[in-house]
Scaffold this motif. Structure first.
Motif, mmCIF file in Angstrom:
data_model
loop_
_atom_site.group_PDB
_atom_site.id
_atom_site.type_symbol
_atom_site.label_atom_id
_atom_site.label_comp_id
_atom_site.label_asym_id
_atom_site.label_seq_id
_atom_site.Cartn_x
_atom_site.Cartn_y
_atom_site.Cartn_z
ATOM 1 N N VAL A 1 50.681 36.614 44.053
ATOM 2 C CA VAL A 1 48.877 36.623 43.266
ATOM 3 C C VAL A 1 48.989 36.041 42.070
ATOM 4 O O VAL A 1 48.368 35.244 42.232
ATOM 5 N N ASN A 2 49.962 36.966 41.553
ATOM 6 C CA ASN A 2 49.332 36.265 40.232
ATOM 7 C C ASN A 2 49.475 35.348 39.183
ATOM 8 O O ASN A 2 49.591 34.568 38.525
ATOM 9 N N ASN B 1 47.383 32.035 40.653
ATOM 10 C CA ASN B 1 45.501 32.337 40.516
ATOM 11 C C ASN B 1 45.890 31.378 39.408
ATOM 12 O O ASN B 1 46.457 31.062 38.500
ATOM 13 N N SER C 1 39.665 39.854 41.821
ATOM 14 C CA SER C 1 40.600 40.038 41.167
ATOM 15 C C SER C 1 41.790 40.435 42.173
ATOM 16 O O SER C 1 42.116 40.346 43.392
ATOM 17 N N PRO C 2 43.004 39.925 41.530
ATOM 18 C CA PRO C 2 44.827 40.191 42.210
ATOM 19 C C PRO C 2 44.246 40.622 42.891
ATOM 20 O O PRO C 2 45.373 41.382 43.787
ATOM 21 N N LEU D 1 40.814 36.217 40.782
ATOM 22 C CA LEU D 1 40.907 35.321 41.565
ATOM 23 C C LEU D 1 40.883 34.089 42.012
ATOM 24 O O LEU D 1 39.602 34.384 43.062
ATOM 25 N N ARG D 2 41.708 33.026 42.453
ATOM 26 C CA ARG D 2 40.372 31.666 43.365
ATOM 27 C C ARG D 2 42.408 30.839 42.894
ATOM 28 O O ARG D 2 43.435 30.732 42.126
ATOM 29 N N TYR D 3 42.504 30.683 44.246
ATOM 30 C CA TYR D 3 43.965 29.734 44.779
ATOM 31 C C TYR D 3 43.331 29.037 45.922
ATOM 32 O O TYR D 3 42.131 29.306 46.640
#
Length: 250
Positions: free
Chosen positions: A228-229, A232, A193-194, A239-241
């Motif tokens: 982060v948000n 994302n 998660s973020p 969370l994916r980046y």
């Protein structure tokens, strides 16, 4: 005794998320058994250890005693023989033309004087050798993180050069010459998660720990979690980046 900012937190855990960069650098450098290899600003050994596993004779050098201690632990766990040294990327303690390959995986970029660092790498690399380095790009997600944090940070000292300049082709050519070849790669980050990722980084990543000490927890967490948000790509609560980096080889 030096200020060992990079020895705070748990940088080993942070570095384990980007071990693929070390593998890419070792491949780009064309490391072979028996070669003498220097990993500049080696951190916890992400490039040093894969180079040694190929049978090269490897030295890992870093300014941080804490990171060298963690790297030595990882090297022992991997059952490879590596010479680990504390030292400055801007004043390498080696003779001219000492190494067949000089590498660095997102480490040397944090040395303050870019030209001195580049000159030292060139000095210790043999005439027919190769330098291979990886650095975060300014336009990538992690480059955006440093930019976002820079917006709340105290003004840098006069003459400061952003580490992210090492992630631009023009700057690297100025430092290492026109013969440099470039590749762009990215690390894929997949986290629960973020919020959990932000909490992990805020307590593990040394620059964030230093910034919290300067500015307080609330402002730094709000700024970091906002980044982060924003980056994302996931829409399911995880969370994916992607962290883009530039590989430069000469």
């Amino acid at each position: 005794m030096t200020d060992d900012t990079w020895g705070t937190g748990d940088y080993r855990a942070v570095a384990e998320k980007v071990t693929s960069i070390g593998d890419i650098i070792v491949r780009a450098a064309g490391i072979e058994p028996g070669m003498k290899v220097l990993d500049v600003a080696c951190g916890t050994g992400n490039a040093t250890i894969p180079a040694a596993k190929l049978g090269a004779r490897v030295t890992g050098l870093d300014f941080s005693p804490g990171l060298i201690a963690a790297a030595r632990e990882r090297g022992a766990e991997s059952d490879v023989e590596i010479e680990w040294l504390e030292g400055d990327a801007q004043a390498l303690p080696f003779d001219d033309d000492s190494y067949d390959r000089v590498i660095s995986a997102i480490g040397h970029m944090f040395a303050p004087d870019h030209q001195r660092t580049a000159d030292e790498m060139r000095r210790v690399c043999r005439p027919n050798g190769r330098i291979a380095i990886a650095c975060w790009t300014p336009e990538g997600d992690i480059g955006g993180m440093f930019e976002r944090l820079g917006g709340i940070s105290p003004a840098p000292p006069e003459g400061f050069q952003s580490p992210l300049l090492w992630g631009t082709e023009g700057h690297v050519r100025e430092l290492l010459g026109d013969a440099v070849e470039f590749e762009r790669h990215a690390v894929e980050f997949d986290e629960l998660s973020p919020e959990s990722y932000a909490d992990f980084m805020l307590t593990s990543f040394p620059p964030l720990i230093a910034l919290r000490a300067q500015l307080g927890d609330e402002l730094v967490r709000e700024t970091y979690l906002g980044w982060v948000n924003d980056v994302n790509e996931a829409d399911d609560g995880t969370l994916r980046y992607r962290g883009e980096y530039l590989v430069s080889v000469t």
